[in-house]
Write a protein that holds these residues in place. Structure first.
Motif, short mmCIF file in Angstrom:
data_model
loop_
_atom_site.label_atom_id
_atom_site.label_comp_id
_atom_site.label_asym_id
_atom_site.label_seq_id
_atom_site.Cartn_x
_atom_site.Cartn_y
_atom_site.Cartn_z
N THR A 1 8.79 12.74 -4.99
CA THR A 1 8.35 12.14 -6.25
C THR A 1 9.44 11.30 -6.88
OG1 THR A 1 6.92 14.06 -6.58
CG2 THR A 1 7.39 12.70 -8.53
N LEU A 2 10.65 11.87 -6.91
CA LEU A 2 11.75 11.15 -7.54
C LEU A 2 12.13 9.90 -6.76
CD1 LEU A 2 13.95 14.17 -8.67
CD2 LEU A 2 12.69 12.59 -10.13
N LEU A 3 12.30 10.04 -5.44
CA LEU A 3 12.70 8.87 -4.65
C LEU A 3 11.64 7.77 -4.73
CD1 LEU A 3 14.97 10.73 -3.75
CD2 LEU A 3 14.76 9.77 -1.44
N GLU A 4 10.38 8.18 -4.74
CA GLU A 4 9.33 7.15 -4.88
C GLU A 4 9.44 6.46 -6.24
OE1 GLU A 4 5.23 8.52 -4.58
OE2 GLU A 4 4.71 6.60 -3.63
N SER A 5 9.83 7.23 -7.29
CA SER A 5 9.89 6.64 -8.64
C SER A 5 10.93 5.54 -8.74
CB SER A 5 10.18 7.73 -9.68
OG SER A 5 11.56 8.08 -9.67
N PHE A 6 11.96 5.60 -7.89
CA PHE A 6 12.95 4.50 -7.95
C PHE A 6 13.00 3.71 -6.64
CE2 PHE A 6 15.50 8.43 -7.29
CZ PHE A 6 16.26 8.13 -6.16
N GLY A 7 11.86 3.69 -5.96
CA GLY A 7 11.74 2.79 -4.81
C GLY A 7 12.55 3.17 -3.59
N TRP B 1 10.70 20.96 -14.35
CA TRP B 1 9.42 20.26 -14.46
C TRP B 1 8.24 21.22 -14.57
CZ3 TRP B 1 8.66 15.05 -11.34
CH2 TRP B 1 9.49 14.08 -11.89
N ALA B 2 8.46 22.40 -15.13
CA ALA B 2 7.37 23.38 -15.30
C ALA B 2 6.20 22.73 -16.01
CB ALA B 2 7.88 24.57 -16.12
N GLY B 3 5.02 22.90 -15.43
CA GLY B 3 3.80 22.39 -16.05
C GLY B 3 3.51 20.92 -15.76
N LYS B 4 4.47 20.23 -15.16
CA LYS B 4 4.22 18.80 -14.85
C LYS B 4 3.45 18.67 -13.54
CE LYS B 4 8.02 16.47 -17.19
NZ LYS B 4 8.94 15.34 -17.14
N GLU B 5 2.91 17.48 -13.32
CA GLU B 5 2.20 17.20 -12.08
C GLU B 5 3.15 16.60 -11.05
OE1 GLU B 5 -1.16 17.76 -11.57
OE2 GLU B 5 -1.06 18.74 -13.53
N LEU B 6 3.04 17.06 -9.82
CA LEU B 6 3.75 16.43 -8.70
C LEU B 6 2.71 15.76 -7.81
CD1 LEU B 6 6.34 19.13 -7.54
CD2 LEU B 6 6.82 16.97 -8.70
N PRO B 7 2.92 14.51 -7.45
CA PRO B 7 1.92 13.82 -6.64
C PRO B 7 2.00 14.13 -5.14
CG PRO B 7 3.66 12.29 -7.25
CD PRO B 7 3.98 13.59 -7.94
N GLU C 1 -1.13 14.44 -2.95
CA GLU C 1 -2.15 15.32 -3.53
C GLU C 1 -1.50 15.98 -4.74
OE1 GLU C 1 -4.05 17.93 -0.63
OE2 GLU C 1 -4.44 19.38 -2.23
N GLN C 2 -2.13 15.85 -5.91
CA GLN C 2 -1.51 16.36 -7.13
C GLN C 2 -1.50 17.88 -7.16
OE1 GLN C 2 -2.43 14.89 -10.95
NE2 GLN C 2 -0.98 13.25 -10.56
N THR C 3 -0.33 18.41 -7.51
CA THR C 3 -0.26 19.85 -7.78
C THR C 3 0.55 20.03 -9.07
OG1 THR C 3 1.69 19.97 -6.40
CG2 THR C 3 -0.38 20.65 -5.40
N THR C 4 0.27 21.11 -9.75
CA THR C 4 0.96 21.39 -11.01
C THR C 4 2.13 22.34 -10.74
OG1 THR C 4 -1.15 21.20 -12.13
CG2 THR C 4 0.63 22.24 -13.36
N MET D 1 0.84 -1.21 0.00
CA MET D 1 0.00 0.00 0.00
C MET D 1 0.87 1.26 0.00
SD MET D 1 -3.40 -0.02 2.38
CE MET D 1 -2.87 1.38 3.35
N ALA D 2 0.57 2.17 -0.89
CA ALA D 2 1.38 3.39 -1.00
C ALA D 2 1.05 4.35 0.14
CB ALA D 2 1.11 4.07 -2.34
N ALA D 3 2.11 5.01 0.63
CA ALA D 3 1.90 6.01 1.70
C ALA D 3 1.06 7.17 1.18
CB ALA D 3 3.26 6.52 2.16
N THR D 4 0.25 7.75 2.05
CA THR D 4 -0.55 8.92 1.65
C THR D 4 -0.12 10.17 2.40
OG1 THR D 4 -2.22 8.34 3.29
CG2 THR D 4 -2.58 7.56 1.03
N GLU D 5 0.66 9.98 3.45
CA GLU D 5 1.18 11.13 4.19
C GLU D 5 2.57 10.78 4.72
OE1 GLU D 5 -1.75 13.50 6.57
OE2 GLU D 5 -0.23 13.29 8.14
#
Lengths: 379, 379
Positions: free
Chosen positions: A299-305, A368-374, A338-341, A1-5
């Motif tokens: 975001t980055l650390l989550e992307s590579f576990g 990352w201008a314009g990209k979404e950050l989770p 929570e997604q933010t742009t 289960m992914a962390a939410t906070e």
């Protein structure tokens, strides 16, 4: 289960450029916006911060730009140059913040001549600094190294192997001053990671978030991703990711966040229709991450576990190496999923209503201008 | 004593992009301006030139753009794709120029998918082309290879080693079709030079003038110098220079001159104030040398002590490899030592009076814009 906070010990950015007025008035408030509590401020201003009184004046000026509610603390650095003496090192180590009583100047930054922004006054050889380094070792100041040598046709040195070619200097300095704390800044190669690992506990290493993402292909023809040291290969990126994922205690966040006005990042904006100027100008080197820093790191650390290493990467490893106090009591940074742009740009208030040309000179485009950050900072 | 005048067998450029209307009307006359007599025209138009009738139509269109007094001859190529059949190869080899009676289609160009301008239709594997290559071998058509593989995280392939990683394909093709003439286009590495040398007499290699000058540092943050394959290291450049200086008969000029509108070379010009678009767009890859080509080659070869190889590099080596007639009778290109300034840009006539934005889309900035060239074509 992914962390939410996620709750983090208050984050520190041990390598950041906040520039001078008017740019600094836009940039300094972004430290808090990005989630940073302690920022280690680079001295490559114009002119560089090369003595204690300049540094204190600069820090006072920057602190006046912090929002009143901010918990951000700034640590200053001096620019290594022949004017720096052992006596000045002693003075630097004695400076205390008038309100907190804490150390105010943390170290000395070395720039090899000509390899990055505002490094024309950088060093050519370390031998002349033996007495300065010995005093830094005694006083507990940190030596921060931009670890690149200049390009050289005879030695086949280019921007690609400038860092690997520098590592011999790191080893020599560490051997000569084993108790001097040294940080190899913004490592980009597997070779640099290995070199730092091989050194003793007094040698640390900062890694930027953008080097955890970019490779050479990303800046080939894309000025927004061009920075120094340049991003290298997939294998180099893997080595950076692996050492963060391993939780190695001497590797930590130093964003090297570097705001460049859009006009200097994109020469054709500056040239205003003059194609020859645009074509001959280079694009400024630097990636701007301060306003999104901790969500970007998550975001980055989550992307590579490696999300479980986020606190070590952005806070505790550097606090330990730099002997900074850990968070007071229950103070924490909290991130929520929570997604933010990422905003497309940040513009100095005074320039918002001006024409394109004037605005380009007071406008900074973030990574990352314009990209979404989770991930979003909620407190 | 330095030479003050040079006579050359009429120069040939065995790799040039002249695009489509309206850009082609600006570019085609530049072939003569740069001193070229025979130009080998690349097929990566939109859509690509993938059959004989398209190629003949394209050549007719381009020839109509040649100045009446021009001695320029054009040789067409086909874009390698699954629609190309052995029967089409036979048809290509049979096409003769209605006026001169000479061969009109010289070869077939292979682009690996996605590695350069307009290569989305490029090939993924050579195995399916065995029958086509066998027919080309029989008919005497040349196979022109863009020698790069796509970037690949698993294999650690980036723009830096994309060419070296391709060379195994060159060796395999040459082993399978030893009599097929193959040209490795725009070599940029010592490894590529060595690979071509190791092959037999049916394998040639084009080298651009800009790769005789640029290294990776030159395109780091400088879109005007960004091209594919990217320029590499000092040692790679030295290998290219050395093989030209040695006069090796299978290495010759292919300029890969590639006009890109200023707006696509410099995204901020195209975005017209939209920083997000500008930041996220890449800069087009390509260096434009056609209008200054032979004086540029003379300047570069003289700079590294190879002026005595200029005629071999720009004319006789390629004429021999491609079986082109040598100059008729006494026809020569004559260069005189006389300084001229490279124009800052070239603009389509119809766009000269338009606003900045429109002009950026019809304006091409040449390599070395604004610099002095010590050699000038006088006839």
């Amino acid at each position: 289960m992914a962390a939410t906070e996620i709750q983090l010990d208050l984050p520190v950015d041990m390598h950041v450029h906040v520039r001078q007025p008017p740019m600094s008035s836009l940039i300094v408030p972004h430290l808090a916006l990005g989630g940073i509590q302690t920022a280690y401020i680079m001295p490559n201003t114009i002119p560089p911060i090369s003595n204690v009184s300049q540094c204190v004046e600069y820090l006072d000026q920057l602190e006046s730009l912090l929002p009143p509610s901010s918990d951000v603390e700034l640590i200053g650095t001096l620019y290594l140059s022949p004017t720096l003496t052992p006596a000045e090192v002693q003075r630097a180590a004695a400076v205390r913040h008038p309100k907190t009583g804490r150390l105010r100047i943390g170290g000395v930054k070395s720039y090899p001549r000509g390899v990055t922004t505002n490094s024309d006054g950088g060093i050519e050889s370390y031998d002349v600094y033996d007495e300065v380094f010995a005093e830094m070792e005694r006083q507990g100041l940190v030596l921060n190294l931009h670890g690149e040598v200049p390009s050289d046709e005879e030695k086949n040195i280019t921007v690609l192997n400038a860092e690997a070619s520098f590592l011999q200097h790191l080893h020599k300095l560490h051997a000569k001053f084993p108790k001097l704390r040294i940080v190899l800044e913004h490592a980009t190669t597997a070779a640099a990671v290995e070199a730092v690992k091989q050194c003793g506990d007094t040698v640390g290493c900062s890694i930027t978030p953008h080097h955890l993402q970019l490779i050479v292909d990303d800046w080939a023809g894309k000025p927004v991703n061009f920075c120094k040291p340049v991003a290298k290969t997939w294998d180099d990126r893997k080595a950076l990711r692996d050492v963060i994922r391993s939780g190695h205690p001497r590797f930590f966040l130093g964003s090297d966040s570097a705001p460049h006005p859009f006009a200097s990042k994109m020469p054709s904006a500056a040239s205003h229709g003059d194609v020859q100027t645009a074509a001959s100008c280079g694009c400024a080197a630097g990636v701007y991450t301060s306003p999104i820093l901790i969500p970007l790191c998550a975001t980055l650390l989550e992307s590579f576990g490696a999300l479980d290493r986020l606190e070590a990467y952005v806070s505790t490893n550097a606090r330990s190496f730099y002997r900074l106090p850990v968070s007071q009591g229950s103070a924490k940074r909290i991130l929520r999923r929570e997604q933010t742009t990422v905003p497309s740009s940040f513009t100095l208030d005074a320039h918002k209503d001006k024409d394109d040309w004037a605005r380009d000179k007071a406008q900074v485009v973030p990574f990352w201008a314009g990209k979404e950050l989770p991930w979003k900072i909620i407190s």
